[in-house]
Design an enzyme around this catalytic site. Structure first.
Site, PDB file in Angstrom:
ATOM      1  N   ASP A 113       0.831  -1.205   0.000  1.00 44.45           N
ATOM      2  CA  ASP A 113       0.000   0.000   0.000  1.00 44.45           C
ATOM      3  C   ASP A 113       0.864   1.254   0.000  1.00 44.45           C
ATOM      4  OD1 ASP A 113      -2.294   1.462   0.007  1.00 44.45           O
ATOM      5  OD2 ASP A 113      -2.903   0.947   2.042  1.00 44.45           O
ATOM      6  N   HIS A 115       3.473   3.353  -8.798  1.00 42.00           N
ATOM      7  CA  HIS A 115       3.330   1.915  -9.071  1.00 42.00           C
ATOM      8  C   HIS A 115       4.625   1.367  -9.697  1.00 42.00           C
ATOM      9  CE1 HIS A 115      -0.711   2.002  -7.737  1.00 42.00           C
ATOM     10  NE2 HIS A 115      -1.196   2.674  -8.760  1.00 42.00           N
ATOM     11  N   LEU A 166      11.324 -20.536  -3.931  1.00 42.58           N
ATOM     12  CA  LEU A 166      10.268 -19.681  -3.387  1.00 42.58           C
ATOM     13  C   LEU A 166       9.024 -19.829  -4.253  1.00 42.58           C
ATOM     14  CD1 LEU A 166       9.327 -17.201  -1.570  1.00 42.58           C
ATOM     15  CD2 LEU A 166      10.120 -15.760  -3.448  1.00 42.58           C
TER      16      LEU A 166
HETATM   17  C1  FPP Z   1      -1.521   0.262  -3.461  1.00 40.00           C
HETATM   18  O1  FPP Z   1      -1.102   1.581  -3.529  1.00 40.00           O
HETATM   19  C2  FPP Z   1      -0.994  -0.482  -4.556  1.00 40.00           C
HETATM   20  C3  FPP Z   1      -1.734  -1.064  -5.534  1.00 40.00           C
HETATM   21  C4  FPP Z   1      -3.193  -0.970  -5.643  1.00 40.00           C
HETATM   22  C5  FPP Z   1      -1.105  -1.804  -6.592  1.00 40.00           C
HETATM   23  C6  FPP Z   1       0.148  -2.544  -6.216  1.00 40.00           C
HETATM   24  C7  FPP Z   1       0.838  -2.751  -7.458  1.00 40.00           C
HETATM   25  C8  FPP Z   1       2.172  -2.764  -7.680  1.00 40.00           C
HETATM   26  C9  FPP Z   1       3.219  -2.687  -6.653  1.00 40.00           C
HETATM   27  C10 FPP Z   1       2.626  -2.834  -9.052  1.00 40.00           C
HETATM   28  C11 FPP Z   1       1.953  -3.829  -9.894  1.00 40.00           C
HETATM   29  C12 FPP Z   1       2.384  -5.203  -9.551  1.00 40.00           C
HETATM   30  C13 FPP Z   1       2.565  -6.131 -10.468  1.00 40.00           C
HETATM   31  C14 FPP Z   1       2.904  -7.535 -10.079  1.00 40.00           C
HETATM   32  C15 FPP Z   1       2.478  -5.816 -11.892  1.00 40.00           C
HETATM   33  P1  FPP Z   1      -2.193   2.689  -3.693  1.00 40.00           P
HETATM   34  O2  FPP Z   1      -2.243   3.069  -5.136  1.00 40.00           O
HETATM   35  O3  FPP Z   1      -3.482   2.240  -3.124  1.00 40.00           O
HETATM   36  O4  FPP Z   1      -1.579   3.836  -2.863  1.00 40.00           O
HETATM   37  P2  FPP Z   1      -2.373   4.998  -2.115  1.00 40.00           P
HETATM   38  O5  FPP Z   1      -3.224   4.332  -1.066  1.00 40.00           O
HETATM   39  O6  FPP Z   1      -1.275   5.819  -1.538  1.00 40.00           O
HETATM   40  O7  FPP Z   1      -3.172   5.730  -3.153  1.00 40.00           O
END
Ligand code: FPP
Length: 244
Positions: free
Chosen positions: A20, A37, A131
């Site tokens: 997150d 991201h 893993l």
């Molecule tokens: C949460 O941050 C993150 C996500 C919803 C996506 C997680 C994705 C990645 C790390 C990259 C994609 C992964 C792969 C395997 C391709 P948020 O956007 O909710 O952050 P915020 O709460 O600060 O807005």
């Protein structure tokens, strides 16, 4: 290589991570959310390496939830693009590291070429043993349980034969140990529909950094926290100590 620089008495077998804070990380830098991201993907690569070094055998990462479809279309497109890019560019390296890639969630709903790449990645890495990496993409814990119930009914399972063990076999994580530790970054303390069934006895740990900043020291801190916890599985403290 196993990381012995930390004397961790108990290493979890299975760790789940709710990654997150990518959006806030980007915002704090005056950058678009997608840059967050991207930084998240970079950090994922480092985290997988650290997971192998710590000697953890199963890692489940929450990359895209069934609720994430409600995000702005360009962000969804960006996340799909990142998944394609990871599969194209990182697969060989993951394979070389001995990572067995699995997908949990619904593949349907992703673009046909992405589905094909995911299937190919699973095929290619299926004999790796260092893993097991479960990528939760288009995943929701409730949807997983509904899917399991539907399949049990379709298989004609009789009500008296429905047991916890049987339910386990119908989940996406069939055959894997339950997660021992769930880490969530960005200081949030919410389950967010992640591994609802499997995390029944997991320890939760909230890290106070955004996902792109969750480095190996932060990871170690989470593992130290886990090692210091007494897991009772519903028993009393005295009972657990007798069992050793
Ligand atoms: C949460 O941050 C993150 C996500 C919803 C996506 C997680 C994705 C990645 C790390 C990259 C994609 C992964 C792969 C395997 C391709 P948020 O956007 O909710 O952050 P915020 O709460 O600060 O807005």
């Amino acid at each position: 290589m196993t990381d012995n620089s930390v004397s961790l008495e108990r290493i979890p077998q299975h760790v789940g991570i709710i990654m997150d804070g990518n959006g806030r990380w980007a915002l704090a830098r005056g950058q678009p959310r997608l840059a967050g991201h991207r930084a998240g993907v970079e950090n994922l690569r480092r985290t997988i390496t650290a997971t192998v070094e710590f000697g953890i055998k199963y890692l489940t990462i929450y990359a895209f939830s069934t609720e994430n479809w409600g995000r702005p279309p360009e962000e969804i497109r960006g996340l799909m693009f990142l998944l394609d890019e990871v599969l194209e560019k990182e697969l060989d390296e993951l394979h070389r590291q001995g990572v067995q890639l699995r997908h949990i969630g619904r593949l349907e709903g992703l673009a046909p070429h992405t589905q094909e790449m995911v299937r190919e990645a699973i095929r290619m890495t299926r004999n790796n043993t260092r893993l097991v990496l479960n990528v939760a993409f288009n995943y929701g814990g409730r949807a997983e349980i509904v899917h399991a119930i539907r399949r049990m009914i379709a298989d004609g399972v009789r009500p008296e034969n429905v047991t916890e063990e049987l339910v386990n076999q119908y989940l996406y994580t069939a055959g894997q140990p339950d997660p021992d530790l769930i880490i969530r970054t960005a200081g949030e303390i919410r389950v967010s529909n992640f591994l609802l069934w499997q995390a029944a006895y997991a320890e939760y740990y909230a890290a106070n950094v955004y996902w792109p900043d969750f480095d190996k020291n932060e990871y170690r801190r989470a593992l130290e926290h886990f090692a210091s916890r007494e897991r009772r599985f519903g028993l009393t403290s005295a009972q657990v100590q007798v069992q050793g």
